[in-house]
Design an enzyme around this catalytic site. Structure first.
Site, PDB file in Angstrom:
ATOM      1  N   SER A 195       8.211  25.265 -46.598  1.00 29.05           N
ATOM      2  CA  SER A 195       8.673  24.067 -45.832  1.00 29.05           C
ATOM      3  C   SER A 195       9.848  24.593 -44.726  1.00 29.05           C
ATOM      4  O   SER A 195       9.922  23.735 -43.731  1.00 29.05           O
ATOM      5  CB  SER A 195       9.452  22.946 -46.558  1.00 29.05           C
ATOM      6  OG  SER A 195      10.435  23.620 -47.638  1.00 29.05           O
ATOM      7  N   LYS A 249      11.215  19.304 -41.170  1.00 29.36           N
ATOM      8  CA  LYS A 249      11.956  17.874 -40.651  1.00 29.36           C
ATOM      9  C   LYS A 249      11.665  17.312 -39.467  1.00 29.36           C
ATOM     10  O   LYS A 249      11.511  16.349 -39.178  1.00 29.36           O
ATOM     11  CB  LYS A 249      13.506  17.978 -41.145  1.00 29.36           C
ATOM     12  CG  LYS A 249      13.697  17.972 -42.558  1.00 29.36           C
ATOM     13  CD  LYS A 249      15.268  18.024 -42.821  1.00 29.36           C
ATOM     14  CE  LYS A 249      15.746  17.460 -44.436  1.00 29.36           C
ATOM     15  NZ  LYS A 249      15.203  18.710 -45.029  1.00 29.36           N
ATOM     16  N   GLU A 267      22.831  10.153 -42.033  1.00 31.40           N
ATOM     17  CA  GLU A 267      23.992  11.198 -42.829  1.00 31.40           C
ATOM     18  C   GLU A 267      23.297  12.543 -42.893  1.00 31.40           C
ATOM     19  O   GLU A 267      21.991  12.444 -42.554  1.00 31.40           O
ATOM     20  CB  GLU A 267      24.393  10.491 -44.223  1.00 31.40           C
ATOM     21  CG  GLU A 267      22.951  10.586 -45.095  1.00 31.40           C
ATOM     22  CD  GLU A 267      21.678   9.861 -44.952  1.00 31.40           C
ATOM     23  OE1 GLU A 267      22.039   8.649 -44.259  1.00 31.40           O
ATOM     24  OE2 GLU A 267      20.863  10.500 -45.573  1.00 31.40           O
TER      25      GLU A 267
HETATM   26  C1  PLP Z   1      15.409  18.912 -46.643  1.00 27.96           C
HETATM   27  C2  PLP Z   1      14.418  20.145 -46.974  1.00 27.96           C
HETATM   28  C3  PLP Z   1      13.708  19.974 -48.000  1.00 27.96           C
HETATM   29  C4  PLP Z   1      13.636  18.611 -48.912  1.00 27.96           C
HETATM   30  O1  PLP Z   1      13.172  17.525 -48.528  1.00 27.96           O
HETATM   31  P1  PLP Z   1      11.795  17.044 -48.765  1.00 27.96           P
HETATM   32  O2  PLP Z   1      11.903  15.745 -48.406  1.00 27.96           O
HETATM   33  O3  PLP Z   1      11.673  16.981 -50.354  1.00 27.96           O
HETATM   34  O4  PLP Z   1      10.738  17.826 -48.231  1.00 27.96           O
HETATM   35  C5  PLP Z   1      12.766  20.894 -48.502  1.00 27.96           C
HETATM   36  N1  PLP Z   1      12.778  22.002 -47.524  1.00 27.96           N
HETATM   37  C6  PLP Z   1      13.434  22.328 -46.378  1.00 27.96           C
HETATM   38  C7  PLP Z   1      13.443  23.637 -45.778  1.00 27.96           C
HETATM   39  C8  PLP Z   1      14.371  21.338 -46.195  1.00 27.96           C
HETATM   40  O5  PLP Z   1      15.029  21.380 -45.259  1.00 27.96           O
END
Ligand code: PLP
Length: 399
Positions: A383, A94, A116
Site C-alpha cells: 500500500s 491514499k 484530520e
Molecule cells: C493510511 C495507510 C494505510 C491504512 O489505511 P487503510 O484504509 O486500511 O488502507 C495502509 N497503508 C498505508 C501506506 C497508509 O498510508
C-alpha cells in the site's frame, strides 16, 4: 455468489448489518446530497475522462505488479508478488481516493475541504489533491503528532493547506477528529469533510471503495495477462480498510481466490496494545456508522495501538465486517515484531522499503508462503513506501 455483492451497500448504506448513517437528521441530509452528487459524477463522461487522465499522468497508474523472486526463493514456498501502490505519486494508495474526493468537492461547489490527520499521510495526500484541483484545504492535527511527523507537516505547509494544531485532550488523532468535525459543523453546506478510509457514514465507505477499486481491477487483469491464471491468495493490511477493499473488490466473486486481511496485533492480542478490530471487537457505532469496534462495556472506544500509525483505529470499514461474517474474507493478524522483520527482510532481499502498514501484509505472506507450493501465487498489496518510517526503524533497531 454474485448476488451477495452486487447491491452493496443497500440504499440506506448498509452492508448486511453494518454501515448506515448514525447521524442527526441535518447531517443525514448533507450526506444524501453528497451521495446524489457522487452518483451523478461517476456517470458523467467528462468526470470519468478527467479522473482517468489524472490516474495515468499524475499518479502514474497503472502501478506494476512485481514478482519478488529472491524473497519467494528464500521462503521456499509460494511465489510472492507485490502490487506496487508504493510507486504512486505521494507514495501510497491514499492518492486514489483523495483525487476522487477533491474532484467531487469541486463539482459540488464546496469552498473548503477539511480533514484530520494522524501521522500526516492522509493530510499530505489530500493537500496534494486540493492543490491540484484548486480548492482550499484545512487539516487538523494533534500538537503531539505535529512534533513527531516533521516531514509530513512541512509538506502540507508547502502544498498550501491550512494546518490547524490541536492542543486539547491528548493532542493526538482523536482530538484532531473532534476539532476538524467541529469546524465542519460550522458550515456543512459549503465545507466538504474528506474521510481518509472506507469508514464514516454512508456514502463514504462506498465512495472510497469505488475510488480504490482500480487497484484490484488493474491487478486482476495484470495477473491474468502475465500468468494466465488468478493468484491463489491475495492479502492486504487493514486499518480502516481502504487499500484492502481496493484490492479485494475485483476478486470477491472468484471462488478459487482466498482473500486475507491483516490487522495489527501490536504487542500481542493478549495485551491491550493492539488494533485488531475485526479479530477481537464487537458490534457498535463510531463516527457515524456501525461496525466492529474495540470498545469498553459502555461502548466507548478503547485506546488502540500499532507500530504503524496508519493502522491504529478502533473501528473498521463496514464492508469488511460483512465480508468477515459471511466468511468470504479471513482476517488474520501480525505483531509489531513480525512487521519489523518483514520490513527489514523485504528491504534487504528486494531493495524495496515498505511502509510499516504494508509490512503487516508482507509479514502474513511470509508466514503462509512456506506452507504453500512453489507453483502457487500470493499477491500482496504494497500500500505504501517506507520513507516516512526509515528513521524510526533505524533508531528502533539501532542500525
Ligand atoms: C493510511 C495507510 C494505510 C491504512 O489505511 P487503510 O484504509 O486500511 O488502507 C495502509 N497503508 C498505508 C501506506 C497508509 O498510508
Amino acid at each position: 455468489m454474485a448476488q451477495q455483492f452486487a447491491p452493496m451497500p443497500d440504499e440506506n448504506g448498509y452492508f448486511g448489518e453494518y454501515g448506515g448513517q448514525v447521524l442527526p437528521p441535518e447531517l443525514k441530509q448533507i450526506m444524501d446530497d453528497i451521495d446524489r452528487a457522487y452518483e451523478e459524477i461517476i456517470r458523467s463522461e467528462d468526470f470519468r475522462q478527467e479522473l482517468a487522465l489524472l490516474q495515468s499522468d499524475y499518479t502514474g497508474r497503472p502501478s506494476p505488479i512485481y514478482h519478488a523472486r529472491r524473497l519467494s526463493e528464500h521462503l521456499g514456498g509460494a511465489q510472492i508478488h507485490l502490487k506496487r501502490e508504493d510507486l504512486n505519486h505521494t507514495g501510497a494508495h491514499k492518492i486514489n481516493h483523495c483525487l476522487g474526493e477533491a474532484l467531487l468537492a469541486r463539482y459540488m461547489g464546496k469552498t473548503k475541504v477539511l480533514a484530520e490527520t494522524g501521522a500526516g499521510q492522509h493530510g499530505v495526500a489530500l493537500a496534494t489533491a486540493c492543490a491540484l484541483v484548486g480548492i482550499d484545504c484545512e487539516i487538523h492535527m494533534g500538537q503531539v503528532d505535529i512534533e513527531k511527523e516533521h516531514p509530513n507537516v512541512t509538506k502540507m505547509k508547502i502544498l498550501g493547506c491550512k494546518l490547524v494544531p490541536v492542543t486539547r485532550g491528548t493532542a493526538t488523532l482523536k482530538d484532531a477528529v473532534d476539532s476538524a468535525f467541529e469546524e465542519y459543523l460550522k458550515d456543512p453546506q459549503h465545507f466538504f469533510y474528506a474521510i481518509g478510509s472506507v469508514v464514516g457514514p454512508h456514502p463514504f465507505p462506498k465512495m472510497v471503495r469505488d475510488f480504490q477499486s482500480i487497484v484490484g481491477r488493474e491487478a486482476r487483469e495484470q495477473f491474468l495477462e502475465r500468468h494466465g491464471q488468478l493468484p491463489d491468495l491475495i492479502t492486504a493490511c487493514v486499518g480502516g480498510g481502504s487499500n484492502a477493499i481496493g484490492l479485494f473488490t475485483a476478486f470477491l466473486e472468484d471462488e478459487s481466490v482466498r482473500i486475507v486481511g491483516v490487522e495489527p496485533a501490536g504487542l500481542g492480542l493478549d495485551t491491550p496494545q493492539h488494533a485488531a478490530t475485526l479479530t477481537l471487537g464487537s458490534k457498535g457505532a463510531i463516527h457515524g456508522f456501525e461496525c466492529y469496534n474495540l470498545q469498553d462495556d459502555q461502548g466507548n472506544p478503547l485506546p488502540v495501538y500499532s507500530i504503524a500509525s496508519g493502522l491504529d483505529y478502533p473501528g473498521v470499514g463496514p464492508q469488511h465486517c460483512y465480508l468477515k461474517d459471511i466468511q468470504r474474507v479471513d482476517y488474520e493478524t501480525a505483531t509489531d515484531q513480525e512487521c519489523l522483520d518483514a520490513f527489514m527482510t523485504l528491504s534487504r532481499m528486494e531493495g524495496i522499503i515498505p511502509a510499516l502498514e504494508s509490512a503487516h501484509a508482507v509479514a502474513y505472506a511470509m508466514r503462509i508462503a512456506p506452507a504453500m507450493q512453489p507453483d502457487q501465487h500470493i499477491l500482496v498489496n504494497l500500500s505504501g513506501r517506507g520513507d516516512k518510517d526509515a528513521d524510526f526503524v533505524a533508531e528502533k533497531l539501532k542500525l
